[in-house]
Structures are given as C-alpha cells and as structure tokens.
Design a protein around this motif. Sequence first.
Motif, PDB file in Angstrom:
ATOM      1  N   GLN A  39       0.823  -1.198   0.000  1.00  0.00           N
ATOM      2  CA  GLN A  39       0.000   0.000   0.000  1.00  0.00           C
ATOM      3  C   GLN A  39       0.863   1.257   0.000  1.00  0.00           C
ATOM      4  OE1 GLN A  39      -2.398  -0.467   3.455  1.00  0.00           O
ATOM      5  NE2 GLN A  39      -3.596  -2.114   2.590  1.00  0.00           N
ATOM      6  N   GLY A  40       2.049   1.150  -0.522  1.00  0.00           N
ATOM      7  CA  GLY A  40       2.979   2.260  -0.489  1.00  0.00           C
ATOM      8  C   GLY A  40       2.498   3.499  -1.211  1.00  0.00           C
ATOM      9  N   ASP A  41       1.692   3.324  -2.253  1.00  0.00           N
ATOM     10  CA  ASP A  41       1.189   4.472  -2.986  1.00  0.00           C
ATOM     11  C   ASP A  41      -0.198   4.877  -2.520  1.00  0.00           C
ATOM     12  OD1 ASP A  41      -0.213   2.347  -3.966  1.00  0.00           O
ATOM     13  OD2 ASP A  41       0.116   2.795  -6.080  1.00  0.00           O
ATOM     14  N   GLY A  42      -0.674   4.288  -1.436  1.00  0.00           N
ATOM     15  CA  GLY A  42      -1.980   4.656  -0.907  1.00  0.00           C
ATOM     16  C   GLY A  42      -3.124   4.187  -1.782  1.00  0.00           C
ATOM     17  N   GLY A  43      -2.878   3.224  -2.639  1.00  0.00           N
ATOM     18  CA  GLY A  43      -3.938   2.755  -3.511  1.00  0.00           C
ATOM     19  C   GLY A  43      -4.109   3.599  -4.764  1.00  0.00           C
ATOM     20  N   ARG A  44      -3.319   4.635  -4.884  1.00  0.00           N
ATOM     21  CA  ARG A  44      -3.419   5.506  -6.058  1.00  0.00           C
ATOM     22  C   ARG A  44      -2.296   5.179  -7.023  1.00  0.00           C
ATOM     23  NH1 ARG A  44      -3.274  10.473  -2.185  1.00  0.00           N
ATOM     24  NH2 ARG A  44      -1.447   9.264  -1.754  1.00  0.00           N
ATOM     25  N   ARG A  45      -2.560   5.454  -8.271  1.00  0.00           N
ATOM     26  CA  ARG A  45      -1.509   5.315  -9.266  1.00  0.00           C
ATOM     27  C   ARG A  45      -1.579   6.509 -10.199  1.00  0.00           C
ATOM     28  NH1 ARG A  45      -3.217   3.332 -14.358  1.00  0.00           N
ATOM     29  NH2 ARG A  45      -5.399   2.765 -14.334  1.00  0.00           N
ATOM     30  N   MET A  46      -0.473   6.804 -10.799  1.00  0.00           N
ATOM     31  CA  MET A  46      -0.434   7.922 -11.726  1.00  0.00           C
ATOM     32  C   MET A  46      -1.117   7.525 -13.024  1.00  0.00           C
ATOM     33  SD  MET A  46       1.048  10.392 -10.197  1.00  0.00           S
ATOM     34  CE  MET A  46       1.450  11.478 -11.530  1.00  0.00           C
ATOM     35  N   VAL A  47      -1.904   8.436 -13.570  1.00  0.00           N
ATOM     36  CA  VAL A  47      -2.565   8.203 -14.843  1.00  0.00           C
ATOM     37  C   VAL A  47      -1.779   8.979 -15.890  1.00  0.00           C
ATOM     38  CG1 VAL A  47      -4.703   8.479 -16.130  1.00  0.00           C
ATOM     39  CG2 VAL A  47      -4.784   7.973 -13.699  1.00  0.00           C
ATOM     40  N   ASP A  48      -1.325   8.268 -16.910  1.00  0.00           N
ATOM     41  CA  ASP A  48      -0.556   8.955 -17.942  1.00  0.00           C
ATOM     42  C   ASP A  48      -1.493   9.804 -18.804  1.00  0.00           C
ATOM     43  OD1 ASP A  48      -1.826   6.959 -19.314  1.00  0.00           O
ATOM     44  OD2 ASP A  48      -0.066   6.222 -20.359  1.00  0.00           O
ATOM     45  N   PRO A  49      -0.955  10.776 -19.518  1.00  0.00           N
ATOM     46  CA  PRO A  49      -1.791  11.703 -20.295  1.00  0.00           C
ATOM     47  C   PRO A  49      -2.668  11.013 -21.345  1.00  0.00           C
ATOM     48  CG  PRO A  49       0.433  12.560 -20.100  1.00  0.00           C
ATOM     49  CD  PRO A  49       0.455  11.185 -19.532  1.00  0.00           C
ATOM     50  N   VAL A  50      -2.183   9.955 -21.956  1.00  0.00           N
ATOM     51  CA  VAL A  50      -2.975   9.251 -22.974  1.00  0.00           C
ATOM     52  C   VAL A  50      -4.194   8.605 -22.324  1.00  0.00           C
ATOM     53  CG1 VAL A  50      -2.930   7.375 -24.650  1.00  0.00           C
ATOM     54  CG2 VAL A  50      -0.941   8.868 -24.409  1.00  0.00           C
ATOM     55  N   GLU A  51      -4.001   7.958 -21.176  1.00  0.00           N
ATOM     56  CA  GLU A  51      -5.114   7.331 -20.463  1.00  0.00           C
ATOM     57  C   GLU A  51      -6.101   8.384 -19.977  1.00  0.00           C
ATOM     58  OE1 GLU A  51      -7.236   4.127 -18.560  1.00  0.00           O
ATOM     59  OE2 GLU A  51      -5.757   4.209 -20.165  1.00  0.00           O
ATOM     60  N   LEU A  52      -5.601   9.509 -19.481  1.00  0.00           N
ATOM     61  CA  LEU A  52      -6.469  10.582 -19.021  1.00  0.00           C
ATOM     62  C   LEU A  52      -7.311  11.124 -20.172  1.00  0.00           C
ATOM     63  CD1 LEU A  52      -7.301  12.388 -16.682  1.00  0.00           C
ATOM     64  CD2 LEU A  52      -5.400  13.896 -17.266  1.00  0.00           C
ATOM     65  N   HIS A  53      -6.710  11.292 -21.334  1.00  0.00           N
ATOM     66  CA  HIS A  53      -7.440  11.770 -22.507  1.00  0.00           C
ATOM     67  C   HIS A  53      -8.532  10.774 -22.911  1.00  0.00           C
ATOM     68  CE1 HIS A  53      -8.158  13.990 -26.157  1.00  0.00           C
ATOM     69  NE2 HIS A  53      -7.957  12.888 -26.883  1.00  0.00           N
ATOM     70  N   ARG A  54      -8.215   9.475 -22.873  1.00  0.00           N
ATOM     71  CA  ARG A  54      -9.198   8.449 -23.227  1.00  0.00           C
ATOM     72  C   ARG A  54     -10.365   8.442 -22.235  1.00  0.00           C
ATOM     73  NH1 ARG A  54     -10.598   3.430 -21.985  1.00  0.00           N
ATOM     74  NH2 ARG A  54      -9.051   3.205 -20.360  1.00  0.00           N
ATOM     75  N   LEU A  55     -10.068   8.595 -20.952  1.00  0.00           N
ATOM     76  CA  LEU A  55     -11.129   8.634 -19.950  1.00  0.00           C
ATOM     77  C   LEU A  55     -12.023   9.861 -20.121  1.00  0.00           C
ATOM     78  CD1 LEU A  55      -9.141   7.487 -16.798  1.00  0.00           C
ATOM     79  CD2 LEU A  55     -10.880   6.196 -18.027  1.00  0.00           C
ATOM     80  N   ARG A  56     -11.420  10.988 -20.467  1.00  0.00           N
ATOM     81  CA  ARG A  56     -12.218  12.199 -20.699  1.00  0.00           C
ATOM     82  C   ARG A  56     -13.117  12.038 -21.920  1.00  0.00           C
ATOM     83  NH1 ARG A  56      -7.572  16.667 -19.400  1.00  0.00           N
ATOM     84  NH2 ARG A  56      -7.873  16.668 -17.143  1.00  0.00           N
ATOM     85  N   GLN A  57     -12.608  11.413 -22.969  1.00  0.00           N
ATOM     86  CA  GLN A  57     -13.427  11.173 -24.157  1.00  0.00           C
ATOM     87  C   GLN A  57     -14.605  10.257 -23.832  1.00  0.00           C
ATOM     88  OE1 GLN A  57     -10.599   9.667 -27.009  1.00  0.00           O
ATOM     89  NE2 GLN A  57     -10.419  11.658 -28.022  1.00  0.00           N
TER      90      GLN A  57
END
Length: 82
Positions: A39-57
Amino acid sequence: MAVALRTTSMALMVVALLAALGLLLAWAMGWYSALVGNQGDGGRRMVDPVELHRLRQQAEARRAAQQAGGTDPLSGESRDGV
C-alpha cells in the motif's frame, strides 16, 4: 518454545525464549513491511496523459448520449433500461 519448555537448564531456557521472541518480532516486522509495501502508494496510481485523454473522451461521450436520450456508448444499454 519446545526447547524452552522441555529443558532443565535455566540458561538454555533463557536463550531459547529470547530466540523465540526474536523470531516472533522478525516475523511481525516482515509481515508489517509486506503489508505496508503493498500500500505504499496509498492505492493511487499515476494516470498517464494518454489514459487521461481516453477517460475524458469516454465521459464526454456518455454525457452526450445521456443528453440525447440515446444508448450508453460503452455498455450499449438505453436510458430506459431496454
């Protein structure tokens, strides 16, 4: 623990009990380290810009479909559940 319980020597009993305590502490620290390490990252992970763009679409397409009264583009279900 078995050695400490079965021995007649006080010195051997003390050494065996200290060894058992040390092994117990080492196990507990390893278990805790493994738990925290997962649980070192607190359950969060970084979202790369391509994935973020796909999620927004996807979100934009869902909003447009809901406003138009059509089907959800991802699930294929209509708004009225048919």
